[in-house]
Design an enzyme around this catalytic site. Structure first.
Site, PDB file in Angstrom:
ATOM      1  N   ASP A 133       0.866  -1.172   0.000  1.00  0.00           N
ATOM      2  CA  ASP A 133       0.000   0.000   0.000  1.00  0.00           C
ATOM      3  C   ASP A 133       0.915   1.238   0.000  1.00  0.00           C
ATOM      4  OD1 ASP A 133      -2.318   1.685   0.591  1.00  0.00           O
ATOM      5  OD2 ASP A 133      -1.490   1.804   2.625  1.00  0.00           O
TER       6      ASP A 133
HETATM    7 MG   LIG Z   1      -2.920   3.231   3.472  1.00  0.00          MG
END
Ligand SMILES: [Mg+2]
Length: 227
Positions: free
Chosen positions: A9
């Site tokens: 991420d």
């Molecule tokens: Mg994040």
């Protein structure tokens, strides 16, 4: 080796989104000649995270998120604004922010020789590419998957199917997603049947229904998980 493929991420995992967001809001409010108080900032974050939550649940589209978050905010301040235009200006300011989170770049550099690294991010493609480029992160990743281009977003299984289809010699059991969000990263990894590493710096308690495989409070603890 336990793992071959690591999916990262971006926001609040590799890049410091809190710092980027704060600077972008300040720049936008300066242009509007409105003082950004802590209260306004908190209200914005509430509106924004509610919209993103609806987006992650498939209840709204990304355009609604980016075009209405400021009109909703300024409604509360009794000021009418062009939400779409303001949203565009805000995204420009956002694209200029690329503060690294801690020593994330050194960690990625250290992982690069041993693993296939990919970016999996929910966000606006142009903004995310610019920020990754400016932080000199792009070169370490085999590919970057931004939800806007994929057409689906984390935690949807379709998002991960798209990603897995584009990873050469993909193996579920040797893949792990690393992220700070239980709702998108960890739930997504669970739905996609890969292992998950939850970056939880504030040591929040985990939901009972969304369980990560591993949990760390600082990204450099990833090395103990990978051993
Ligand atoms: Mg994040």
């Amino acid at each position: 080796m336990k793992f071959k493929t690591l999916l990262f991420d971006v926001d609040d995992t590799l890049l410091d989104f809190q710092a980027t967001e704060k600077k972008a809001l300040q720049a936008l409010f300066e242009e509007e000649e409105v003082t950004l108080t802590d209260e306004i900032e908190a209200t914005y974050k509430q509106i924004n995270s509610q919209l993103w939550r609806e987006f992650e649940q498939g209840k709204t589209d990304k355009k609604t998120v980016t075009d209405t978050r400021f009109s909703l905010l300024f409604d509360q301040l009794n000021k009418t604004v062009d939400g779409k235009k303001m949203g565009e200006r805000y995204r420009y300011h956002l694209s200029q922010g690329h503060d690294l989170l801690g020593n994330s770049k050194e960690i990625i550099e250290r992982l690069k020789p041993d693993y296939d690294l990919y970016i999996v991010t929910n966000g606006v493609a142009k903004t995310q590419y610019q920020r990754l480029k400016d932080s000199n992160m792009t070169e370490f990743f085999n590919d970057i998957f931004v939800s806007e281009e994929v057409g689906y977003q984390k935690p949807m299984k379709e998002y991960f199917d798209y990603v897995f289809d584009r990873i050469p010699n993909f193996e579920h059991e040797k893949t792990m997603i690393i992220g700070d969000s239980l709702a998108s990263d960890i739930q997504g990894g669970n739905l996609a049947k890969i292992q998950t590493l939850w970056l939880n710096p504030s040591k929040q308690p985990a939901h009972s229904e969304i369980q990560p495989t591993y949990e760390i409070s600082r990204l450099d603890e990833i090395f103990t998980v990978l051993e």
